[in-house]
Scaffold this motif. Structure first.
Motif, mmCIF file in Angstrom:
data_model
loop_
_atom_site.group_PDB
_atom_site.id
_atom_site.type_symbol
_atom_site.label_atom_id
_atom_site.label_comp_id
_atom_site.label_asym_id
_atom_site.label_seq_id
_atom_site.Cartn_x
_atom_site.Cartn_y
_atom_site.Cartn_z
ATOM 1 N N LYS A 31 8.743 7.744 3.150
ATOM 2 C CA LYS A 31 8.139 8.349 4.420
ATOM 3 C C LYS A 31 9.227 8.660 5.537
ATOM 4 N N ILE A 32 10.220 7.618 5.664
ATOM 5 C CA ILE A 32 11.295 7.861 6.783
ATOM 6 C C ILE A 32 11.976 9.103 6.131
ATOM 7 N N ASN A 83 6.236 1.092 -2.596
ATOM 8 C CA ASN A 83 6.681 1.177 -1.677
ATOM 9 C C ASN A 83 7.120 2.329 -0.970
ATOM 10 N N PHE A 113 5.325 -5.920 7.038
ATOM 11 C CA PHE A 113 5.939 -5.737 8.031
ATOM 12 C C PHE A 113 5.338 -6.948 9.193
ATOM 13 N N THR A 121 7.915 3.198 1.983
ATOM 14 C CA THR A 121 8.640 3.160 3.391
ATOM 15 C C THR A 121 9.619 4.111 3.443
ATOM 16 N N GLN A 122 10.457 3.982 2.380
ATOM 17 C CA GLN A 122 11.786 4.853 2.510
ATOM 18 C C GLN A 122 11.420 6.303 2.416
ATOM 19 N N THR A 149 5.862 3.184 9.535
ATOM 20 C CA THR A 149 5.261 3.553 8.395
ATOM 21 C C THR A 149 4.031 3.426 7.740
ATOM 22 N N PRO A 206 10.992 1.488 9.988
ATOM 23 C CA PRO A 206 9.908 1.119 8.664
ATOM 24 C C PRO A 206 8.675 0.791 9.255
ATOM 25 N N GLU A 207 8.664 0.041 10.340
ATOM 26 C CA GLU A 207 7.208 -0.432 10.699
ATOM 27 C C GLU A 207 6.440 0.220 11.342
#
Ligand SMILES: [Mg+2]
Length: 191
Positions: free
Chosen positions: A25-26, A20, A167, A22-23, A41, A38-39
């Motif tokens: 990338k953020i 995952n 998402f 997501t984090q 990414t 998050p949505e």
């Protein structure tokens, strides 16, 4: 003699499915001065929210830098379903477009997935979405799970295609079944 189980051969994408991003990338976007939700990414969405040069820098950090790569967590529920898949005896494979396989292996190793679930014999690294289809066809993959519509759309050799849409933002399309979690993957594979 129709009591034979349907033959299932499973293929998994790695990024956005097993791991995952997501984090990371953020976090990486933030370090480059951009705020991502998050949505925003997923690979096919993120380019709408970052200038190309920023995106390239983020990707270089995320995929090619071992230190950053090793901070990438697993997708929730992945390990449990992989355990069920291994136990089921169905053949399964990893087909990833990671450019630097040893970094991918490093992440899987860190989470105990390499070599327990994946190793040199069932993990393949290819370049283009079309190459995924060639590899899937060679392996006889019947069920493939990927998080990119653009990849799924090229997998013409695969009978059952699943879009992993954590998402729930992509539309339904006739050539794939949308799943939003590993629990759903499990249900689709094992009923
Ligand atoms: Mg992916």
């Amino acid at each position: 003699m129709n009591d034979q189980k349907e033959k299932i051969i499973i293929g998994f994408d790695m990024d956005g499915v097993i791991v995952n991003n997501t984090q990371p990338k953020i976090r990486l976007a933030k370090a480059l001065g951009f705020k991502l939700l998050p949505e925003q990414t997923p690979s096919e969405i993120i380019s709408k929210h970052l200038p190309l040069l920023v995106l390239r820098e983020l990707q270089r950090n995320l995929y090619d830098n071992i230190e950053t790569a090793l901070t990438t967590p697993l997708m929730r529920g992945a390990r449990g379903v992989l355990t069920a898949v291994k136990k089921s005896g169905f053949p399964y494979f990893l087909i990833s477009r990671r450019r630097i396989p040893h970094i991918a292996q490093g992440i899987l190793k860190k989470h105990g997935l390499w070599p327990y679930f994946f190793d040199e014999d069932n993990a393949f690294f290819v370049l283009e979405p079309e190459d995924k289809d060639v590899k899937a066809a060679q392996l006889g993959v019947t069920h493939y799970i990927d998080d990119e519509v653009g990849v799924i759309s090229k997998l013409n050799s695969v009978k059952c295609r699943f879009l992993f849409d954590q998402f729930n933002i992509f539309s339904h399309q006739p050539h794939y079944t949308k799943v939003t979690s590993w629990a759903e993957v499990k249900k689709r594979l094992f009923g």
